[in-house]
Write an enzyme that holds these catalytic residues in place. Structure first.
Site, PDB file in Angstrom:
ATOM      1  N   TYR A 105      -2.915   0.555   8.599  1.00 36.59           N
ATOM      2  CA  TYR A 105      -4.383   0.667   8.581  1.00 36.59           C
ATOM      3  C   TYR A 105      -5.074  -0.340   9.500  1.00 36.59           C
ATOM      4  CZ  TYR A 105      -3.161   2.441   3.847  1.00 36.59           C
ATOM      5  OH  TYR A 105      -2.618   3.077   2.766  1.00 36.59           O
ATOM      6  N   GLU A 136     -11.548   3.011 -12.540  1.00 39.00           N
ATOM      7  CA  GLU A 136     -10.115   2.770 -12.328  1.00 39.00           C
ATOM      8  C   GLU A 136      -9.864   1.968 -11.059  1.00 39.00           C
ATOM      9  OE1 GLU A 136      -8.450   6.710 -12.513  1.00 39.00           O
ATOM     10  OE2 GLU A 136      -9.403   7.310 -10.653  1.00 39.00           O
ATOM     11  N   PRO A 137     -10.209   0.685 -11.071  1.00 34.84           N
ATOM     12  CA  PRO A 137      -9.968  -0.170  -9.907  1.00 34.84           C
ATOM     13  C   PRO A 137      -8.492  -0.529  -9.763  1.00 34.84           C
ATOM     14  CG  PRO A 137     -10.836  -1.466 -11.728  1.00 34.84           C
ATOM     15  CD  PRO A 137     -10.859  -0.035 -12.182  1.00 34.84           C
ATOM     16  N   CYS A 195      12.220  -4.598  14.183  1.00 33.16           N
ATOM     17  CA  CYS A 195      12.386  -4.111  15.545  1.00 33.16           C
ATOM     18  C   CYS A 195      11.316  -3.073  15.841  1.00 33.16           C
ATOM     19  CB  CYS A 195      13.768  -3.524  15.709  1.00 33.16           C
ATOM     20  SG  CYS A 195      14.999  -4.769  15.394  1.00 33.16           S
TER      21      CYS A 195
HETATM   22  C1  LIG Z   1      -6.222   4.595  -5.243  1.00 33.83           C
HETATM   23  C2  LIG Z   1      -7.052   5.135  -6.307  1.00 33.83           C
HETATM   24  C3  LIG Z   1      -7.798   4.277  -7.110  1.00 33.83           C
HETATM   25  C4  LIG Z   1      -7.890   2.797  -6.880  1.00 33.83           C
HETATM   26  O1  LIG Z   1      -8.482   2.486  -5.665  1.00 33.83           O
HETATM   27  P1  LIG Z   1      -8.789   0.947  -5.312  1.00 33.83           P
HETATM   28  O2  LIG Z   1      -9.459   1.017  -4.005  1.00 33.83           O
HETATM   29  O3  LIG Z   1      -7.459   0.260  -5.230  1.00 33.83           O
HETATM   30  O4  LIG Z   1      -9.645   0.392  -6.369  1.00 33.83           O
HETATM   31  C5  LIG Z   1      -8.509   4.825  -8.152  1.00 33.83           C
HETATM   32  N1  LIG Z   1      -8.467   6.157  -8.398  1.00 33.83           N
HETATM   33  C6  LIG Z   1      -7.755   7.006  -7.644  1.00 33.83           C
HETATM   34  C7  LIG Z   1      -7.758   8.441  -7.977  1.00 33.83           C
HETATM   35  C8  LIG Z   1      -7.035   6.533  -6.583  1.00 33.83           C
HETATM   36  O5  LIG Z   1      -6.348   7.384  -5.824  1.00 33.83           O
END
Ligand SMILES: *Cc1c(COP(=O)(O)O)cnc(C)c1O
Length: 469
Positions: A362, A318-319, A389
């Site tokens: 960050y 899940e990118p 500001c």
């Molecule tokens: C944020 C998140 C992602 C995606 O992370 P990336 O660094 O944007 O690829 C995937 N899975 C979970 C559970 C997340 O919290």
């Protein structure tokens, strides 16, 4: 101030796109500019066949410019790499918290990816974009009862994060659903990786997921619930990661847990390895390509399955960032200049921390180009400041740029992920417009917020209303 001790990129062509053919596109996450970036004969930057200067004339600035080709390329590289490198079933799902809006969801849905959502609002957006429930996975470490009920009604898969949620869900599922509700269990894998503390999630001291020391308890409980069907396990170790080893380690940890879950009679046949692949924000960033990452993860899962003598799971990744981060630039117009001799030169742009809160949150670093004079030689190092500001409102701390004039167009690169989705109305500045560009055509995908939009949710109690006498 022009620093002499630091080597400035002095060619003036530093970030000028080098890509000459898109027949075999490079991995978007390894490029600073979107893949379609070109410099035209009037020395202007074009993305998706559209000149940035003209886009700003038409739509104003700041402006998020999303390159559809780059986004689609990242989607297809993920999808096709899994088909190439993984022998089992696979699915790529987009972590929509990176940027959730209707158009982005439509594009990604049309590439056959699924969606990870982390709130009722993201779930709603995905559904409104026409995404099928079977492609939606609902995350989050503190889903409300209302959100859980919404997810159960929709019928998407729920990623269960903790005991409270698990118990709430059992009640909701028994009351509301005729079929067992598909769930996956999120676990904290105890894997360290080198990234910013706030975006690290895999170490044991993390707010996300079940403690793996409670595996037996969780699996025993799940095996007694008829209203839930635990189809898989999930872990996510963090974000903006360049190493492959943590993801490889994660693969074998997940396979071991899957085997254990199957021992409890649970139908766990799906593993979700999370996201986290990094992108190139500055020249020295050197992330693996999408296909290198997919290949490493696929092989690690296959090896672990061979060793544990279990069948290959359906593999989900899940990118977020590496799908959309490099596909967008933010265009700003240059405004005031303040020179403090011997110290610093500040160049201010017409946006800042409200459209890109990553630098102040960050300490993230970005690069910019002067989009209307691409070959102007770089001659100075300045602090690119925002207009809010807040002294910390800096877009780029040490920006190496040609001498800019008010009215120049600056394009800050790699703003597709965690920019619009983290934008705010600080200082009552409306959130910018976003457009998508593709083969010479530009279309608005998010309207710029107006002054009226800013007070739309405000209410005045009757006793405070100023009546004209
Ligand atoms: C944020 C998140 C992602 C995606 O992370 P990336 O660094 O944007 O690829 C995937 N899975 C979970 C559970 C997340 O919290």
């Amino acid at each position: 101030m022009l620093s002499t001790d630091r080597s400035l990129p002095n060619t003036g062509h530093r970030y000028v796109p080098q890509i000459t053919s898109l027949d075999i596109p490079p991995s978007p996450n390894q490029e600073l500019l979107p893949l379609t970036a070109k410099v035209n004969s009037s020395d202007n930057l074009e993305i998706g066949g559209c000149e940035l200067r003209k886009l700003v004339e038409q739509y104003g600035s700041p402006l998020y410019i999303l390159d559809e080709f780059t986004l689609r390329t990242a989607c297809s590289q993920y999808r096709d790499s899994f088909t190439t490198y993984y022998s089992g079933e696979s699915q790529v799902i987009y972590a929509s918290k990176a940027w959730s809006c209707l158009a982005v969801c439509r594009i990604i849905d049309s590439e056959n990816l699924g969606f990870d959502v982390v709130s009722g609002g993201e779930l709603y957006t995905t559904l409104e974009a026409g995404v099928d429930k079977d492609k939606i996975y609902f995350h989050g470490n503190n889903k409300s009862v209302t959100e859980l009920e919404f997810a159960v009604e929709v019928g998407c898969t729920i990623m269960v994060d903790n005991w409270l949620e698990l118990k709430n869900l059992v009640q909701i599922a028994s009351a509301k659903s005729e079929q067992p509700v598909p769930i996956m269990i999120r676990l904290t894998p105890g894997i360290e990786c080198h990234t910013h503390e706030y975006i690290r999630t895999g170490h044991l001291d993390s707010k996300f997921g079940f403690d793996p020391n409670q595996l037996d308890e969780v699996f025993t409980y799940l095996s007694q619930q008829e209203s839930l069907s635990c189809i898989g396990l999930h872990a996510h170790i963090g974000s903006q990661i360049f190493e492959r080893q943590p993801h490889q380690d994660l693969a074998s940890v997940l396979v071991d847990w899957m085997k254990k879950a199957q021992g409890y009679g649970l139908p766990v046949t799906t593993l979700n390895v999370g996201g986290g692949l990094g992108i190139k924000y500055i020249e020295s960033d050197d992330p693996p390509s999408i296909s290198e990452w997919v290949s490493a993860v696929s092989k690690a899962v296959e090896n672990a399955c061979n060793q544990a003598a279990v069948p290959l799971p359906k593999l989900i990744a899940e990118p977020g960032r590496s799908l959309i981060g490099s596909a967008c630039v933010t265009a700003y117009t240059v405004g005031s200049r303040k020179e403090i001799p011997e110290f610093n030169t500040y160049i201010a742009v017409d946006g800042g921390m409200s459209d890109n809160p990553r630098p102040i949150t960050y300490q993230s670093v970005y690069r910019a180009v002067v989009a209307n004079r691409m070959s102007a030689p770089i001659t100075e190092e300045v602090t690119l400041a925002g207009k809010h500001c807040e002294s910390g409102d800096v877009v780029i701390k040490n920006a190496a740029l040609p001498k800019t004039e008010p009215g120049d167009i600056l394009a800050v690169m790699d703003t597709g992920a965690y920019n619009y989705s983290m934008a705010s109305n600080y200082n009552r500045i409306g959130r910018p417009a976003a457009i998508v560009v593709y083969e010479g055509e530009a279309n608005l995908i998010i309207e710029r917020e107006t002054y009226h939009d800013l007070i739309e949710q405000d209410r005045l109690p009757e006793r405070l209303v100023k009546h004209q006498e």
